[in-house]
Design a protein around this motif. Sequence first.
Motif, mmCIF file in Angstrom:
data_model
loop_
_atom_site.group_PDB
_atom_site.id
_atom_site.type_symbol
_atom_site.label_atom_id
_atom_site.label_comp_id
_atom_site.label_asym_id
_atom_site.label_seq_id
_atom_site.Cartn_x
_atom_site.Cartn_y
_atom_site.Cartn_z
ATOM 1 N N ARG A 339 -7.225 -2.821 5.848
ATOM 2 C CA ARG A 339 -6.061 -3.512 6.415
ATOM 3 C C ARG A 339 -6.487 -4.212 7.712
ATOM 4 O O ARG A 339 -7.293 -3.681 8.481
ATOM 5 C CB ARG A 339 -4.959 -2.496 6.713
ATOM 6 N N THR A 341 -4.773 -7.050 10.798
ATOM 7 C CA THR A 341 -3.594 -7.787 11.270
ATOM 8 C C THR A 341 -3.984 -8.811 12.333
ATOM 9 O O THR A 341 -4.725 -8.488 13.271
ATOM 10 C CB THR A 341 -2.558 -6.799 11.869
ATOM 11 N N THR A 352 -0.482 -9.714 8.130
ATOM 12 C CA THR A 352 -1.297 -8.537 7.788
ATOM 13 C C THR A 352 -1.911 -8.710 6.407
ATOM 14 O O THR A 352 -1.211 -9.057 5.455
ATOM 15 C CB THR A 352 -0.446 -7.249 7.824
ATOM 16 N N SER A 353 -3.208 -8.504 6.358
ATOM 17 C CA SER A 353 -3.915 -8.513 5.076
ATOM 18 C C SER A 353 -4.139 -7.057 4.693
ATOM 19 O O SER A 353 -4.696 -6.279 5.460
ATOM 20 C CB SER A 353 -5.258 -9.225 5.253
ATOM 21 N N GLY A 354 -3.669 -6.680 3.490
ATOM 22 C CA GLY A 354 -3.869 -5.314 3.033
ATOM 23 C C GLY A 354 -2.654 -4.448 3.293
ATOM 24 O O GLY A 354 -1.605 -4.955 3.680
ATOM 25 N N PRO A 355 -2.759 -3.162 3.092
ATOM 26 C CA PRO A 355 -3.997 -2.491 2.669
ATOM 27 C C PRO A 355 -4.340 -2.805 1.215
ATOM 28 O O PRO A 355 -3.456 -2.902 0.394
ATOM 29 C CB PRO A 355 -3.665 -1.005 2.840
ATOM 30 N N TRP A 356 -5.620 -3.045 1.003
ATOM 31 C CA TRP A 356 -6.080 -3.258 -0.372
ATOM 32 C C TRP A 356 -7.378 -2.497 -0.672
ATOM 33 O O TRP A 356 -8.158 -2.197 0.228
ATOM 34 C CB TRP A 356 -6.214 -4.731 -0.739
ATOM 35 N N LYS A 538 -1.370 -8.883 0.061
ATOM 36 C CA LYS A 538 -1.560 -7.733 -0.851
ATOM 37 C C LYS A 538 -2.379 -8.186 -2.057
ATOM 38 O O LYS A 538 -2.079 -9.212 -2.671
ATOM 39 C CB LYS A 538 -0.203 -7.200 -1.347
#
Length: 549
Positions: A339, A341, A352-356, A538
């Motif tokens: 993750r 941000t 925010t990228s993720g959580p992935w 996501k």
Amino acid sequence: MYILRLLQSGSPQAYRGLLLVTCLSGLSNVVLIALINHVAEQAEQQVPVGLQMLLLYLCVFAFYYVADRASLRQANQFVQHRLSALRLRVVGKIRRADLRAIENLGHGDLYATVAQEINHLSQSFPLLVNAAQGVFLLIFCLLYIATLSLVSFLVMTAFTIIGLYIFWLRRKVLAEAMEEVYVCEAAMLESVSHFTEGFQEIRLNADKNDSLFRHFAGVLDRLETTVIGVGGKWVVLLQFANAFLYALVGLVVFILPMFFEGYSDTVYKIVAVSIFCVGPVTGLTAAAPIFSKADVGLGHVFRLERRLDNRLGGAGHAVTAPEESRFRGFRTISFEAVRFTYRGPDGTPSFTSGPWDFALRHGEIVFLTGGNGSGKSTAMKLVCGLYAPDDGRILVDGVPVTDESRQEYRELFSAIFPDFHLFDRLHGLEDVDPDRVTALIARMELADKVRFENGRFSSTELSTGQRKRLALIAALLEDREIYLFDEWAADQDAHFRDVFYSELLPDLKRRGKAVLAVTHDDRYWHRCDRRLHLDLGKMSPVGDGMGDS
Ligand SMILES: Nc1ncnc2c1ncn2[C@@H]1O[C@H](COP(=O)(O)OP(=O)(O)OP(=O)(O)O)[C@@H](O)[C@H]1O
């Protein structure tokens, strides 16, 4: 004062050596004045000037000439060394910084601070050295006056200290005004850049053109007013220095003889010394605006360095490639609950990228799809370690990537981002076989446009798609284990897009390379082993193999 801080950052030995020769130059200058005074006194008393005196004068003059030259030369060398060291240090910190730090500092500001400010100081330096020499001369002149008349020395020293104090206060006002000039100049440069970088747009639209020009005129007006204001403050300073000198000489000539017996015998010598001080004092005052400007610029460089230090957290992370990377020959890279941000200057999260989670395996082709702003480029930067995740882990064959090993990890990747930079030469590939480069140029169908000569491409004046092909040549020559392509094919024609998906990517796969490519080309989605889709940061898998579309 930042200039003093810069000078003190040098080796104490060199600093002391410089002070010594500058002292010697000032001292010999005053000895010359003393000799002139002495000979004038002899002439007044009708004593013939002997050959001895002439020889002494010539010797002191020769000494002064050599010392003055050495002082100027050494000062120049010393400062240029300090400036080079500062440049190296700051650029050294930039190259070790994280991408986020550089993005937050702003590429334009970084460039302007490092390239322009230091350059400005470098160019204005001869005037500053001259002014510094003037200070030494003033001190020695006062000491000489002490040998003539203690009273004059005390009175003149007291006045000089008061004068210098007032000068110092005024200089501060000048420095503050200079800070505003700096802001206005930055605005003016930015405004000019709109004319050059947005030239095509303004030539197509007269209203836009006029509006930009009016805005530029406004910015220029503000700059002019500010510079005129600085000029006014400088005139006050210059007048003050001149008036101060005349007031001092007036004091020596008119007032002191009223109070002290026998003083009139030495008064003309003191006047002569005072007149010798006019040059240095004027030099000092004339250099004040340049000095202030250089100091303001240097302040910006030091502040930039401090901000870089804060982001680097001490020594920063290594940038040198390790001899034997522990991640070389990887089988699987696992991203667990990663993750990240983006935050605004006040810390508010903006995206925010993720959580992935996902795993990238050796020798597979993975496509990354998603709408505009869904976070594809951000995910790519997290994958290759340009951004460190705020949460989650990256494991290479089970070994976690840490801050210390992140550079080692980055060495697995070659990436071409949409805002890629084409370097003027193949840095890091100095021993490359030119025939290999030429073969790749032919494969990229650029043979009629570009040649590889003397370690560089003969031309980079190409279309965006062609430039991307040159960037791909460099990436292929790097021969890393993982290739990241962020919309690489978007600027290619239909033919070369086909070459990319149908020949180049399968070729990389055959060579055991892993590929992660951002793409919108749904015609070629069957060319990947897996496709991942991003939506608002996501990530989710789509199908699990060729032809998932
Ligand atoms: N350097 C940055 N600082 C702050 N926010 C950023 C930065 N780069 C991107 N963003 C924001 O993060 C979000 C995702 O951007 P990103 O570039 O990763 O998306 P993308 O899917 O690659 O978009 P596109 O398809 O348009 O290239 C966007 O809302 C963008 O405004």
